[in-house]
Scaffold this motif. Structure first.
Motif, PDB file in Angstrom:
ATOM      1  N   GLU A 196      -3.342  10.111  -4.001  1.00  0.00           N
ATOM      2  CA  GLU A 196      -4.348   9.089  -3.753  1.00  0.00           C
ATOM      3  C   GLU A 196      -3.689   7.847  -3.143  1.00  0.00           C
ATOM      4  O   GLU A 196      -2.551   7.498  -3.484  1.00  0.00           O
ATOM      5  CB  GLU A 196      -5.070   8.702  -5.044  1.00  0.00           C
ATOM      6  N   SER A 197      -4.426   7.212  -2.250  1.00  0.00           N
ATOM      7  CA  SER A 197      -3.911   5.981  -1.630  1.00  0.00           C
ATOM      8  C   SER A 197      -4.185   4.787  -2.531  1.00  0.00           C
ATOM      9  O   SER A 197      -5.161   4.767  -3.285  1.00  0.00           O
ATOM     10  CB  SER A 197      -4.562   5.766  -0.265  1.00  0.00           C
ATOM     11  N   HIS A 205       0.855  -1.186   0.000  1.00  0.00           N
ATOM     12  CA  HIS A 205       0.000   0.000   0.000  1.00  0.00           C
ATOM     13  C   HIS A 205       0.891   1.236   0.000  1.00  0.00           C
ATOM     14  O   HIS A 205       2.096   1.168   0.273  1.00  0.00           O
ATOM     15  CB  HIS A 205      -0.934   0.000   1.213  1.00  0.00           C
ATOM     16  N   GLY A 206       0.288   2.370  -0.308  1.00  0.00           N
ATOM     17  CA  GLY A 206       1.038   3.627  -0.315  1.00  0.00           C
ATOM     18  C   GLY A 206       0.211   4.754  -0.875  1.00  0.00           C
ATOM     19  O   GLY A 206      -1.013   4.643  -1.034  1.00  0.00           O
ATOM     20  N   TYR A 207       0.887   5.892  -1.190  1.00  0.00           N
ATOM     21  CA  TYR A 207       0.233   7.070  -1.741  1.00  0.00           C
ATOM     22  C   TYR A 207       0.931   7.433  -3.055  1.00  0.00           C
ATOM     23  O   TYR A 207       2.159   7.382  -3.167  1.00  0.00           O
ATOM     24  CB  TYR A 207       0.294   8.251  -0.777  1.00  0.00           C
TER      25      TYR A 207
END
Length: 490
Positions: free
Chosen positions: A319-320, A313-315
């Protein structure tokens, strides 16, 4: 018996015992009247797709036959069919009729056995059999060969054919009266084998008494018995099914580092069914892998499976995003009852290491030094808020030119920057991501699946329907050329 042709003196022989009225000389093709020993006429030799010979022997349905004569009949300008006269050892007659590669075996019957409501009725009865008129055909003898008990009639003959499935009644009307013949389809391969024919006549279309490619009644009986057996097997499998959860354990990665773990044995009883395995691990921007070997303790057979567990996961662009999951599952399909154990291996992505953040503020408050998680060191003039980042501490002392560098030398002098930072934070490494220590494994022997059972039953039903409607379509095609067809065609 043998006869000498009065014209060409050729000997004509036949291995059969019956009274002969006429024969066709095999050399000169004259039709010889036996009592008078004179020629009646010259006839054509049968050559159009003739595959059997006069005098040839064969056994059909345990009866030995000899071919005594061959007749080719002609309808219109170009339609021919062949009739082979047969005699058995008792002198009984039979006939093999062939047209377009389709064969029918016929026997003469008493006309008193044939019944119909009126002379023009299209329905004819023979015993319990009801037959429908297929066609009326006028023809004459085109060619002949062999020996004949009755004199050949070269005049116009009318045939009416009545059909029911693979059986037929042939009505032959000539100047000598009316004769009836009962016929049944006979396989071309049976004829080929019986008389040892090298090549079969050209085959085309559907014969008027040709059977459907499959015995539908027999096939439906077989399919019905198969469906019953499948239902009984499914019932037995469901009734004997016992186990559900067979294995559940949390495995530390440290316990299986560079080695395998052997699980406790577990028993599976009942019918074969899928063994579902669920694996989960606290992955966070990392991965783990589980390898399982299912060992049958009776024969030591082993089935291997491997599954990756990934979660990221991340940005990005404000947006994520996320992908993967902390839980995965897979099946060992069709596991039979017995005693088993698992051979387990597992590994993970090692956590990223970084330095613990630390900060130093000079006693006069004019200078601050901080170490970030990625290891870089930032130096800030608290009066002007001027900041410069360095890869490591020694680079700071090398800067004696810039204003910030001169301030560092003035305040810190020869003091060791790393020591100052370490005095405010432990120098141990920490993980940049949460540490994943274990994986959970859960195995369940699933309930017996009804999906395949339903698919098989649906397939059997579809096969029955296909046979039923296929035979109907076949019968429609068979009657297509009949002027008395029971079907309507668009």
């Amino acid at each position: 018996m043998h006869y000498i042709c009065p014209l060409c003196k050729t000997e004509n022989t036949i291995d059969a015992d019956f009274e002969i009225s006429e024969y066709v000389c095999k050399s000169c093709s004259n039709l010889i009247n036996v009592p008078q020993n004179t020629s009646t006429k010259v006839v054509k030799k049968p050559i159009e797709n003739v595959v059997l010979e006069v005098g040839q022997k064969g056994t059909i349905d345990v009866t030995d036959y000899t071919i005594t004569g061959i007749i080719i009949r002609k309808y219109g300008n170009s339609i021919f069919w062949r009739e082979y006269y047969l005699k058995d050892k008792k002198g009984q007659d039979a006939f093999l009729s062939e047209s377009d590669g389709h064969w029918v075996l016929l026997h003469p019957i008493d006309k008193m056995e044939v019944k119909r409501k009126s002379w023009n009725s299209i329905i004819l009865e023979y015993g319990s059999l009801k037959l429908r008129r297929y066609e009326t055909t006028e023809c004459h003898i085109h060619a002949a060969a062999g020996f004949f008990e009755d004199k050949l009639d070269f005049g116009l003959t009318t045939y009416k054919e009545y059909v029911n499935g693979t059986q037929m009644i042939s009505e032959e009307k000539s100047k000598d009266g009316i004769q009836y013949f009962y016929g049944k389809h006979i396989s071309k391969y049976k004829v080929k084998k019986t008389f040892n024919i090298a090549n079969l006549p050209n085959y085309s279309g559907i014969g008027i008494v040709q059977p459907f490619y499959v015995n539908v009644k027999q096939a439906i009986n077989i399919l019905a018995v198969s469906a019953l057996i499948i239902c009984l097997i499914q019932l037995y499998v469901v009734a004997t099914r016992t186990n559900a959860l067979v294995f559940e354990q949390e495995i530390n990665f440290s316990d299986v580092a560079d080695k395998e773990m052997i699980s406790k044995s577990f028993e599976l009883s009942g019918g074969s069914a899928p063994l579902n395995v669920e694996v989960s691990s606290n992955v966070d921007n990392s991965w783990a892998n589980v390898g399982l070997g299912l060992v049958n303790e009776k024969n030591n057979e082993i089935v291997f499976a491997s599954k990756d567990i990934e979660e990221y996961h991340g940005y990005e662009d404000g947006e994520s995003w996320s992908e993967g999951s902390k839980n995965e599952s897979f099946n060992f399909c069709g596991v039979a009852p017995g005693k088993y154990h698992f051979v387990i291996s597992a590994e993970r992505q090692e956590p990223l290491k970084t330095s613990r953040p630390a900060k130093y503020l000079s006693p006069d408050g004019n200078l601050s030094i901080s170490r970030e998680e990625n290891g870089t060191i930032s130096v800030t003039n608290q009066s002007t808020f001027e900041t410069t980042s360095f890869g490591y501490a020694k680079m700071i002392k090398k800067d004696s030119v810039s204003t910030l560098g001169q301030l560092v030398h003035k305040i810190l002098g020869k003091a060791d920057i790393d020591s100052l930072l370490n005095a405010n934070a432990q120098a141990e490494s920490i993980s940049a991501t949460p540490e994943n220590k274990s994986v959970k494994i859960k195995a369940e022997w699933l309930p017996v699946s009804f999906r395949n059972f339903v698919f098989v039953l649906l397939f059997l039903i579809a096969l029955v329907l296909g046979l039923y409607f296929g035979r109907k379509a076949f019968e429609r095609s068979k009657w297509f050329n009949s002027s008395n067809s029971p079907y309507t065609y668009s």
